[in-house]
Write a protein that holds these residues in place. Structure first.
Motif, mmCIF file in Angstrom:
data_model
loop_
_atom_site.group_PDB
_atom_site.id
_atom_site.type_symbol
_atom_site.label_atom_id
_atom_site.label_comp_id
_atom_site.label_asym_id
_atom_site.label_seq_id
_atom_site.Cartn_x
_atom_site.Cartn_y
_atom_site.Cartn_z
ATOM 1 N N THR A 94 7.197 -9.114 76.583
ATOM 2 C CA THR A 94 5.876 -8.633 76.167
ATOM 3 C C THR A 94 5.037 -9.715 75.497
ATOM 4 O O THR A 94 3.958 -9.421 74.974
ATOM 5 N N VAL A 95 5.498 -10.968 75.513
ATOM 6 C CA VAL A 95 4.705 -12.072 74.963
ATOM 7 C C VAL A 95 3.553 -12.371 75.916
ATOM 8 O O VAL A 95 3.767 -12.747 77.074
ATOM 9 N N TYR A 96 2.329 -12.202 75.432
ATOM 10 C CA TYR A 96 1.150 -12.377 76.289
ATOM 11 C C TYR A 96 1.091 -13.775 76.890
ATOM 12 O O TYR A 96 0.784 -13.945 78.074
ATOM 13 N N SER B 156 5.451 -13.148 101.562
ATOM 14 C CA SER B 156 6.287 -14.301 101.249
ATOM 15 C C SER B 156 5.900 -14.909 99.899
ATOM 16 O O SER B 156 6.765 -15.215 99.072
ATOM 17 N N VAL B 157 4.596 -15.074 99.662
ATOM 18 C CA VAL B 157 4.110 -15.638 98.400
ATOM 19 C C VAL B 157 4.503 -14.749 97.228
ATOM 20 O O VAL B 157 4.996 -15.221 96.193
ATOM 21 N N SER B 158 4.307 -13.444 97.385
ATOM 22 C CA SER B 158 4.630 -12.498 96.304
ATOM 23 C C SER B 158 6.127 -12.490 96.014
ATOM 24 O O SER B 158 6.553 -12.472 94.856
ATOM 25 N N SER B 159 6.929 -12.509 97.080
ATOM 26 C CA SER B 159 8.382 -12.488 96.924
ATOM 27 C C SER B 159 8.877 -13.723 96.175
ATOM 28 O O SER B 159 9.675 -13.618 95.228
ATOM 29 N N GLU B 160 8.394 -14.904 96.579
ATOM 30 C CA GLU B 160 8.818 -16.137 95.915
ATOM 31 C C GLU B 160 8.362 -16.177 94.459
ATOM 32 O O GLU B 160 9.092 -16.639 93.578
ATOM 33 N N THR B 161 7.161 -15.684 94.212
ATOM 34 C CA THR B 161 6.640 -15.656 92.843
ATOM 35 C C THR B 161 7.490 -14.756 91.959
ATOM 36 O O THR B 161 7.834 -15.107 90.819
ATOM 37 N N LEU B 162 7.845 -13.580 92.468
ATOM 38 C CA LEU B 162 8.653 -12.646 91.684
ATOM 39 C C LEU B 162 10.054 -13.198 91.416
ATOM 40 O O LEU B 162 10.586 -13.059 90.309
ATOM 41 N N LYS B 163 10.644 -13.824 92.425
ATOM 42 C CA LYS B 163 11.992 -14.390 92.241
ATOM 43 C C LYS B 163 11.987 -15.479 91.161
ATOM 44 O O LYS B 163 12.825 -15.476 90.255
ATOM 45 N N THR B 164 11.038 -16.401 91.270
ATOM 46 C CA THR B 164 10.985 -17.506 90.318
ATOM 47 C C THR B 164 10.650 -17.010 88.918
ATOM 48 O O THR B 164 11.225 -17.469 87.919
ATOM 49 N N THR B 165 9.713 -16.066 88.833
ATOM 50 C CA THR B 165 9.335 -15.508 87.532
ATOM 51 C C THR B 165 10.511 -14.786 86.887
ATOM 52 O O THR B 165 10.775 -14.938 85.686
ATOM 53 N N GLY B 166 11.212 -13.981 87.685
ATOM 54 C CA GLY B 166 12.367 -13.257 87.159
ATOM 55 C C GLY B 166 13.424 -14.191 86.609
ATOM 56 O O GLY B 166 13.984 -13.954 85.532
ATOM 57 N N MET B 167 13.679 -15.278 87.329
ATOM 58 C CA MET B 167 14.670 -16.252 86.878
ATOM 59 C C MET B 167 14.235 -16.890 85.559
ATOM 60 O O MET B 167 15.029 -17.025 84.617
ATOM 61 N N ALA B 168 12.949 -17.277 85.474
ATOM 62 C CA ALA B 168 12.452 -17.928 84.260
ATOM 63 C C ALA B 168 12.520 -16.990 83.057
ATOM 64 O O ALA B 168 12.960 -17.389 81.964
ATOM 65 N N PHE B 169 12.126 -15.732 83.239
ATOM 66 C CA PHE B 169 12.142 -14.783 82.125
ATOM 67 C C PHE B 169 13.574 -14.444 81.709
ATOM 68 O O PHE B 169 13.856 -14.249 80.524
ATOM 69 N N PHE B 170 14.477 -14.360 82.668
ATOM 70 C CA PHE B 170 15.873 -14.065 82.363
ATOM 71 C C PHE B 170 16.471 -15.172 81.492
ATOM 72 O O PHE B 170 17.185 -14.924 80.510
ATOM 73 N N ILE B 171 16.147 -16.433 81.834
ATOM 74 C CA ILE B 171 16.632 -17.567 81.048
ATOM 75 C C ILE B 171 16.042 -17.535 79.641
ATOM 76 O O ILE B 171 16.735 -17.797 78.649
ATOM 77 N N LEU B 172 14.763 -17.176 79.536
ATOM 78 C CA LEU B 172 14.127 -17.106 78.217
ATOM 79 C C LEU B 172 14.737 -16.008 77.352
ATOM 80 O O LEU B 172 14.922 -16.182 76.142
ATOM 81 N N VAL B 173 15.055 -14.869 77.967
ATOM 82 C CA VAL B 173 15.728 -13.799 77.220
ATOM 83 C C VAL B 173 17.071 -14.300 76.700
ATOM 84 O O VAL B 173 17.428 -14.102 75.526
ATOM 85 N N GLY B 174 17.839 -14.960 77.568
ATOM 86 C CA GLY B 174 19.125 -15.506 77.150
ATOM 87 C C GLY B 174 18.975 -16.513 76.026
ATOM 88 O O GLY B 174 19.759 -16.512 75.067
#
Length: 434
Positions: free
Chosen positions: A58-60, A273-291
């Motif tokens: 939820t960090v803007y 394709s663009v949306s899928s790649e964006t979601l995958k990369t974003t999910g990975m980045a946010f998951f690492i930040l949560v960890g």
């Protein structure tokens, strides 16, 4: 057992999990949660886990990550990276090593859209390597320029590395973006010098390409203005204060989408394709930040940063001697651990230690990102080298590692200049806020 001992065990467990191939985010979550249970109890650990997950997503300011990733993917789909390479190719391709130089310049331009080293290496590898092979470039220079040029994605803003550093240290994203501009241009220039040196001593590595007419050059330059307009709007808007970094990311993504539409490439398949790649990369980045945000409280509870700071002070190496030892550690660890992961693992210890030595936190962000860049092409596990290998599977991995050495030395020189002259990094952010 002392808190410091638990901290040591935690880092040992973390590296064991990483060595076994456990994803970085999961490793950070497991060690951070278990360590907090050991030091403060299950209830505190559960509160930290649940609270940090919600707090992170939820960090803007973090909305800048998916927006800039989307901008880079849209720009790639629109063919803007190829346009930039073609323009550089036609203007300087007739020089010795001209195509390699065009590759580095193309990587620098695409880095200003994608913020990703891996995306820059993949995109420019697919575009530039066939051209360099067509004109009989040596594999060392061809692959080395792609792998090294790709690293510019983590230094030239918008940089995911700067965003992560800013979130973990509570520094300004805008100031960090501005701080990366001049060092990014300096490193790009050093890479061009490295190419000139290679072709001076081994001219067969970068033979001259064909000359193009003035009309062909102008047409290529005009076609490449799309990427220049987006860069000027986003970075210029942040510098002048007209946009916040998040707003600039949104505006840049809109203009990249507009270019996709104007070029007739806005199909349902492309958007998916663009949306899928964006979601995958974003999910990975946010998951690492949560960890990272679960792991950091455990490190603080262990008192390990204070103990390490005290131990290093006892070595009596002096301010710059201690900094040199830390940077050497990053170079070595960067050979085995991916840069973003290394940043989130070590920052809770390194940041308070280096700031305690009196260094500027914005300058430190640039230095750390530059050292992480070096890890991206350092043997034996330079991530960008293996990315290039996947693009050109017929080239031996040893050849690519040999090709990156002149560029690695150029990084050393750039790092030394930024340490010796901090104003290179601090000039623009200081001017921006004065």
């Amino acid at each position: 057992m002392s808190p410091e001992f638990y901290g040591f065990l935690g880092f040992l467990a973390l590296f064991v999990l990483l060595g076994l191939g456990t994803p970085v985010a999961i490793s950070l979550l497991v060690v951070g949660f278990a360590g907090t249970v050991a030091l403060s109890g299950f209830q505190a650990a559960a509160f930290t886990l649940s609270g940090q997950i919600f707090a992170t997503v939820t960090v803007y300011e973090l909305s800048i990550i998916p927006l800039f990733i989307l901008m880079g993917n849209l720009a790639s789909a629109a063919g803007l990276s190829r346009d930039l390479f073609e323009a550089a190719h036609k203007v300087i391709g007739h020089l010795k090593g001209g195509l390699a130089a065009a590759t580095v310049m193309g990587c620098a331009g695409f880095a200003a859209l994608s913020g990703s080293s891996l995306a820059s290496a993949i995109t420019m590898g697919k575009v530039a390597y066939p051209e360099m092979r067509r004109f009989n470039y040596g594999d060392r220079l061809a692959t080395g320029s792609i792998a090294a040029g790709g690293t510019l994605g983590i230094l030239i803003p918008p940089s995911t590395g700067f965003v992560v550093y800013a979130v973990l240290t509570e520094e300004s994203i805008g100031r960090l973006f501005m701080a990366g501009v001049l060092p990014g241009l300096l490193l790009t220039g050093m890479f061009l010098v490295a190419i000139a040196c290679v072709t001076l001593f081994w001219p067969e590595e970068g033979p001259r390409g064909p000359k193009f007419s003035l009309k062909e050059k102008l047409v290529a330059l005009v076609r490449a203005t799309g990427i220049g307009v987006i860069i000027c709007i986003t970075i210029g808007g942040i510098y002048t204060g007209f946009f916040t970094p998040v707003e600039a990311a949104g505006v840049g993504a809109f203009f990249a989408l507009l270019m996709l539409v104007l070029r007739g490439k806005c199909t349902a398949a492309t958007l998916y394709s663009v949306s899928s790649e964006t979601l995958k990369t974003t999910g990975m980045a946010f998951f690492i930040l949560v960890g990272a945000n679960v792991f950091a409280p455990f490190v603080a509870l262990s008192h390990l940063p204070a103990s390490i700071a005290e131990a290093m002070t006892g070595l009596a190496l002096g301010t710059y001697g201690t900094l040199a030892l830390i940077l050497l550690g990053y170079v070595i660890l960067g050979m085995f651990i991916e840069g973003l992961s290394l940043l989130v693992i070590t920052l809770p210890i390194v940041f308070p230690l280096v700031i305690g030595l009196g260094f500027d936190p914005i300058w430190l962000g640039v230095v750390m990102v530059l050292v992480l860049e070096m890890g991206l092409i350092s043997p034996p596990v330079g991530v960008n080298v293996f990315i290039v290998k996947s693009v050109v599977p017929d080239v031996r991995i040893e050849t690519i590692f040999a090709g990156i050495m002149p560029f690695w030395l150029a990084m050393i020189v750039t790092l030394a200049l930024i340490v010796a002259f901090p104003g290179i990094a601090l000039l623009l952010p200081n001017a921006m806020y004065n």
